[in-house]
Enzyme design. Sequence first.
Site, short mmCIF file in Angstrom:
data_model
loop_
_atom_site.label_atom_id
_atom_site.label_comp_id
_atom_site.label_asym_id
_atom_site.label_seq_id
_atom_site.Cartn_x
_atom_site.Cartn_y
_atom_site.Cartn_z
N LYS A 33 40.55 42.10 -22.72
CA LYS A 33 41.23 43.05 -21.46
C LYS A 33 41.54 42.65 -20.20
CE LYS A 33 36.90 44.94 -20.02
NZ LYS A 33 35.63 45.34 -18.87
N LYS B 223 40.83 40.38 -18.15
CA LYS B 223 40.52 39.71 -17.02
C LYS B 223 39.29 38.38 -16.56
CE LYS B 223 38.07 43.49 -15.34
NZ LYS B 223 36.71 44.81 -15.06
#
Length: 134
Positions: A47, A49
């Site tokens: 993602k 992240k």
Amino acid sequence: MKKEKIVITYGTFDMFHIGHLNLLQRAKKLGDRLIVAVSTDEFNSLKNKKSVICYKQRAKIVSHIDCVDMVIAENSWEQKVEDIKKYGVDVFVIGDDWEGKFDFLKEFCEVVYLKRTGDISSSNIKENLEKNFA
């Protein structure tokens, strides 16, 4: 005997803060048991992240919150339907910043978008740390 009402929510829960606690407590009030899926470091990487706290520690922190009955690993976007079926989930809960994104799960259970706690997020905390302590 009445069937237990199972609630599930998903999140990274990095730098655990009052917004996280509020979400979990409100989610638990929607049922009898609360399952929390904590995003793994590998899934976060997909993602784009990066967590400050590693998965193992984030999962342990969340597992020690009074209202949480079970913690599982979130490894992919696709596992939500599988989890709902596997654990007999009645209610899927997520913050309202995801409003509409998980409506496809209504085929399997109730979907609830909870209002986020204002002015607090892990992203904000990270930005403030970078700004004030860089």
